[in-house]
Design a protein around this motif. Structure first.
Motif: not given
Length: 246
Positions: A152-171
């Motif tokens: 929230l505080v230190f990471v630039p915003k606007g760079r996530l993609r709409w399909f990213d949560p599907l990729l994140w689920a792979l972990i």
């Protein structure tokens, strides 16, 4: 995703750019503290420095996700120190906003499953387990909060993609494969325990019941991932609107 150790190209002039603070010294201090806190939780849950360490704890997603966070925060510290030396104390020092989201989501799984599923079910990993102990709070609650705050505080915003949560689920899915295969082949997560969490107990719920649990948790957790993406987009849009007015 961007290369993890590529030099940062984020704006370094203002105190706030791309929806995140640009004070690298502040980021460095926060990340050093986060590293120490996460390491403390891992040491406590594994008993790493005791005469009889519980290395079997490393079979649980909770501990593995905390280890993942520890490695990520260590990388953040290295990157921040490198950027301060190379380009000064102003700017963003995050190897990849999308990887940051992936790690944050991996530990959010630990946070939400613990609070929503395990504690209400009076889950027990061993005979002396007690919810909300110091160790429990460190690995299930405080570590996730630290990773969310860093994003929230230190990471630039606007760079996530709409399909990213599907990729994140792979972990977490990778862990599910490990847990089901390991337990199915007779492996034990604790003496007499062939499943790491009660909702993965095939003997009690059957294959169909476990599949329904996994489906329900997948929908819920991927939904939380999309909440993160929406927050990312909203913050980026708000920053652009403020910049255009200025």
């Amino acid at each position: 995703m961007t290369q993890l150790l590529a030099p940062s190209s984020a704006p370094r002039l203002g105190a706030f750019a791309e929806g995140a603070l640009t004070f690298r010294l502040l980021a460095l201090g926060f990340r050093i503290i986060a590293f120490a806190v996460i390491l403390t939780g891992i040491v406590r849950i594994t008993g790493a420095f005791t005469a009889d360490p519980s290395w079997g704890a490393l079979r649980f997603y909770t501990v593995l996700s905390n280890l993942l966070c520890l490695v990520w925060v260590a990388l953040l510290i290295v990157r921040t120190v490198r950027d301060i030396a190379a380009t000064g104390p102003r700017g963003h020092s995050t190897p990849s906003a999308r990887w940051s989201g992936a790690i944050m989501m991996a530990i959010t799984v630990t946070f939400l499953v613990y609070l929503i599923v395990l504690v209400p079910a009076t889950f027990t990993q061993d005979s002396d387990y007690a919810p909300f102990s110091l160790t429990d709070n460190l690995i299930h609650i405080i570590t996730p909060i630290l990773l969310i705050l860093d994003w929230l505080v230190f990471v630039p915003k606007g760079r996530l993609r709409w399909f990213d949560p599907l990729l994140w689920a792979l972990i977490p899915y990778a862990y599910l494969v490990f847990a089901l295969v390991y337990g199915g082949l007779g492996g034990e997560f604790a003496p007499g325990l062939r499943y790491p969490y009660p909702f993965l107990n095939v003997d009690a719920h059957g294959v169909g019941g476990v599949a329904l649990w996994i489906l329900a948790l997948s929908v819920a957790l991927i939904g939380v991932g999309y909440v993160y993406v929406c927050i990312d987009r909203l913050l980026a849009r708000a920053v652009r609107a403020l910049s255009s007015r200025g």
